[in-house]
Structure formats: C-alpha cells, structure tokens
Design a protein around this motif. Structure first.
Motif, PDB file in Angstrom:
ATOM      1  N   GLY A   1       3.921   5.351  -5.693  1.00  0.00           N
ATOM      2  CA  GLY A   1       3.902   5.214  -7.139  1.00  0.00           C
ATOM      3  C   GLY A   1       3.117   6.294  -7.843  1.00  0.00           C
ATOM      4  N   THR A   2       2.189   6.950  -7.138  1.00  0.00           N
ATOM      5  CA  THR A   2       1.433   8.033  -7.770  1.00  0.00           C
ATOM      6  C   THR A   2       2.317   9.236  -8.064  1.00  0.00           C
ATOM      7  OG1 THR A   2       0.744   8.980  -5.636  1.00  0.00           O
ATOM      8  CG2 THR A   2      -0.675   7.287  -6.605  1.00  0.00           C
TER       9      THR A   2
ATOM     10  N   TRP B   1       2.231   1.634  -3.418  1.00  0.00           N
ATOM     11  CA  TRP B   1       1.202   2.146  -4.334  1.00  0.00           C
ATOM     12  C   TRP B   1       1.067   3.662  -4.199  1.00  0.00           C
ATOM     13  CZ3 TRP B   1      -3.241   4.956  -3.758  1.00  0.00           C
ATOM     14  CH2 TRP B   1      -4.081   5.038  -4.873  1.00  0.00           C
TER      15      TRP B   1
ATOM     16  N   LEU C   1      -3.240  -1.732  -7.098  1.00  0.00           N
ATOM     17  CA  LEU C   1      -2.652  -2.466  -5.981  1.00  0.00           C
ATOM     18  C   LEU C   1      -2.673  -3.966  -6.251  1.00  0.00           C
ATOM     19  CD1 LEU C   1      -1.489  -2.559  -3.096  1.00  0.00           C
ATOM     20  CD2 LEU C   1      -3.843  -2.658  -2.264  1.00  0.00           C
TER      21      LEU C   1
ATOM     22  N   GLY D   1      -1.579   5.270 -12.891  1.00  0.00           N
ATOM     23  CA  GLY D   1      -1.146   4.553 -11.705  1.00  0.00           C
ATOM     24  C   GLY D   1      -1.037   3.055 -11.937  1.00  0.00           C
ATOM     25  N   ILE D   2      -0.641   2.357 -10.895  1.00  0.00           N
ATOM     26  CA  ILE D   2      -0.514   0.905 -10.925  1.00  0.00           C
ATOM     27  C   ILE D   2      -1.514   0.329  -9.930  1.00  0.00           C
ATOM     28  CG2 ILE D   2       1.036  -1.056 -10.590  1.00  0.00           C
ATOM     29  CD1 ILE D   2       1.840   0.729 -12.906  1.00  0.00           C
TER      30      ILE D   2
ATOM     31  N   VAL E   1       0.843  -1.196   0.000  1.00  0.00           N
ATOM     32  CA  VAL E   1       0.000   0.000   0.000  1.00  0.00           C
ATOM     33  C   VAL E   1       0.884   1.256   0.000  1.00  0.00           C
ATOM     34  CG1 VAL E   1      -1.590   1.368   1.420  1.00  0.00           C
ATOM     35  CG2 VAL E   1      -2.072  -1.045   0.981  1.00  0.00           C
TER      36      VAL E   1
ATOM     37  N   LEU F   1       0.345  -4.988  -8.064  1.00  0.00           N
ATOM     38  CA  LEU F   1       1.541  -5.022  -7.226  1.00  0.00           C
ATOM     39  C   LEU F   1       1.577  -6.288  -6.372  1.00  0.00           C
ATOM     40  CD1 LEU F   1       1.813  -1.327  -5.936  1.00  0.00           C
ATOM     41  CD2 LEU F   1       3.249  -2.450  -7.658  1.00  0.00           C
TER      42      LEU F   1
END
Length: 350
Positions: free
Chosen positions: A140-141, A137, A151, A148-149, A134, A154
């Motif tokens: 990552g933004t 994530w 969760l 984005g990716i 989390v 991931l």
C-alpha cells in the motif's frame, strides 16, 4: 486487462514546587591561602581558569538514509526493540540485491547479464498470523497516499468484512476486495499459477513498478518450499531480476560496484528486454519481502511458482490450536492455490 480466470474484483459496499526545608545555616569556611590546593576548578570568570571546550554537536541526520523499519507491536516487545537497535537502518532494495549477488553468487548464472527492476518498500514485522495484511500494508505504500494506511485499520476492516478472525487471510479474492476498498487501487486476481500466460503478465507488472502479493509455503529461512499449505504465508514482490544474453543499449547503466548488474536509468526512455523464456532455469528472480524479516530476498521464479501451486491443505497444527480461523468454502485449495494478486494505482490505465 482481466485475468483468464476472474474478472476485475468489485469492492463491497461501505456501510508546585516542593518547599525547600529551612535549617540552620553554617558560616562559610575560610578559603585556603593557596588557591592552587582547591580540588575543583576555578570558575570560568576567573582569568586563571581555562575555558572548557563546547559540548560536541549531535550527529547530523543521515543524508538520503532510509528510516528504520516499522515494527508492529514494538512497544510491547523488548526483544523486538533490541533486535531493531542492532539491525540499524533498513537496506534499500539495490543494497540487498547486491549483497545477495555477492554472498550467494553461486546461485546466479555467470553466463547472463542481470537487469534489476525494483521499487523500495518500508519494512513491517508482523505479530501473530497477520502476514497477508502486513504484505498488503507494505504494498500500500506504493499505492496509497504518503500518509499510508495503518495496519490496525486494515486488520479491523478485514474483521468487519468477515475476511479474518485474527489477522489471517486464506483467500486471495478477499484480499483483493480489501485492497480495493482500503487502498483505492486496482486489483487483478490471477489463478492457474504463475506460469503459462500469467508469467508474462506478472513480469510486465513488476517491470512497471507495481506490487504483487503471493501466497506460498514458508521454509525455515522464509524462502518458498512445498509443505502442502501447512506453512502458508504471504509475501509482496516489488521487483524482478532478469537474466539476459544482451542488455539494451539505451536506458540502462551498469552498477559501479558490481559489474554485470544493470539498472534502468530514471527518466530515460527505454524498452524492457524480452523476458527469459519459460523453462530457462535460474534466469528470473522475484525481489520479495515478507513480515518476518526487514530484508529483501531473491527467490527463483520457478521455486515461487511451484510453492504457490501446491497450497491445498489447512495445517493440522493450526486446526488443533483452539483458535478461530476464517477459511473460505473449498478450503485452502480454493482460497490460495495457484493464485496471486496484481495491485496497481487506480489511475495506472490498466
């Protein structure tokens, strides 16, 4: 710049309508001679009928407001839905910092001017032992494309690579490899703690607007504590609050609502102030988020450093819960203790 402990991490190889029932039709009832006795209003086409007001317009969208937090597992949890409805919009980093400085002013030294360097993050509430992913994530933004990716991606990638069994991450090195592969970013693994030469490296990284992932022991209020690793947790830091004796004259503006707090002026050349010397208590606070709250928190740098340095043992409670966990060779001490992860865009020139 490489860490004094490890070189930059290398990513692994990718492998009909229902018929209306018919019945007898009753004859129409005669209208009363006095139309005023009707219990319902006359139709709008009648010249005696008042024109009803138009329905109210829907509320306009908030101008410049922040979106509500992303909540993993929201569709499965009524409790999370209710909590989210009560919470309202997610506060921005500046709003949360000013709230904390006001409500907890006794924690912050009154003999210093404060400068806030920060980058806003969305919120994501974790489900299960996924605090590290989390945190990644959220980081990552700031590193990945706007889309984005997810969760879920991931988590699946971490499981496929053997880094996790159910979302837990007990290795900072594995987290760095995952970050490079999934986010296409640079990852620098720091070891030896957040003090010493690493301290200046961390502060310079945060002032530049890049995220830092930190493992630590989580207390009841989510703040760092010392539980020997039994409460190992992850947070992402995207800012720092620096206490200084003097604010540089160019490139900074004082907050209009909170005197004594300064912000960098976007697009204006500036020189960061010299960071407070190590051993200056209460002069550096990390702006952090973690997966159990959508609020930012300010944590004293030394408190985070001390918590990070004592992650040495796997929780006996977890060891006895019957679940599988991926723990690196050497245990929690080898995977987390005194380590952190500096993340930056691939084209940042580090």
């Amino acid at each position: 710049m490489s860490s004094p402990c490890f070189p930059p991490l290398e990513p692994p190889a990718l492998s009909p309508e229902t018929p209306v029932p018919q019945g007898p039709v009753a004859p129409p009832l005669p209208l009363p001679s006095d139309l005023s006795s009707l219990a319902f209003p006359l139709p709008a086409s009648s010249p005696q009928a008042p024109i009803p007001p138009p329905p109210p317009l829907p509320p306009p969208p908030p101008v410049g407001g922040l979106a509500p937090p992303h909540v993993f597992g929201l569709e499965k949890s009524q409790l999370l839905k209710e909590a989210l409805e009560k919470a309202g919009p997610v506060p921005g980093s500046r709003d949360d910092v000013k709230r904390l400085l006001t409500l907890q002013k006794d924690r912050f030294r009154s003999d210093l001017w404060w400068i806030l360097f920060c980058a806003d993050l969305p919120s994501l509430l974790q489900e299960g032992p996924q605090c590290g992913l989390v945190a990644l994530w959220m980081a990552g933004t700031l590193l990945a494309p706007p889309s984005g990716i997810p969760l879920e991606r991931l988590v699946q990638m971490a499981m496929d690579r053997g880094y996790t069994a159910q979302g837990e991450m007990f290795s900072v090195a594995d987290m760095g490899k995952l970050a490079q592969e999934a986010l296409g970013c640079q990852a620098e693994l720091l070891c030896g703690g957040l003090g010493g030469p690493n301290r200046e490296r961390v502060l310079r990284h945060l002032v530049s607007g890049h995220p830092l992932l930190i493992p630590y022991d989580e207390d009841f209020n989510h703040e760092p504590c010392k539980k020997k690793g039994y409460k190992a947790h992850w947070a992402v830091s995207t800012g720092v609050l620096l206490g200084t004796q003097a604010v540089p004259s160019l490139g900074y503006s004082e907050d209009p609502e909170l005197p004594g707090l300064f912000h960098p002026v976007p697009g204006t050349p500036r020189r960061p102030p010299p960071p407070p010397e190590e051993g200056s208590p209460g002069a550096v606070y990390l702006l952090c988020k973690q997966g159990k709250s959508w609020h930012y928190q300010l944590w004293d740098y030394d408190q985070v450093q001390d918590s990070n340095l004592q992650l040495t043992e796997f929780s006996p409670e977890r060891a006895a819960d019957g679940r599988a966990y991926v723990v690196p060779e050497g245990g929690v001490r080898a995977g987390l203790c005194g380590q952190a992860l500096l993340l930056s865009p691939k084209d940042s020139g580090r």
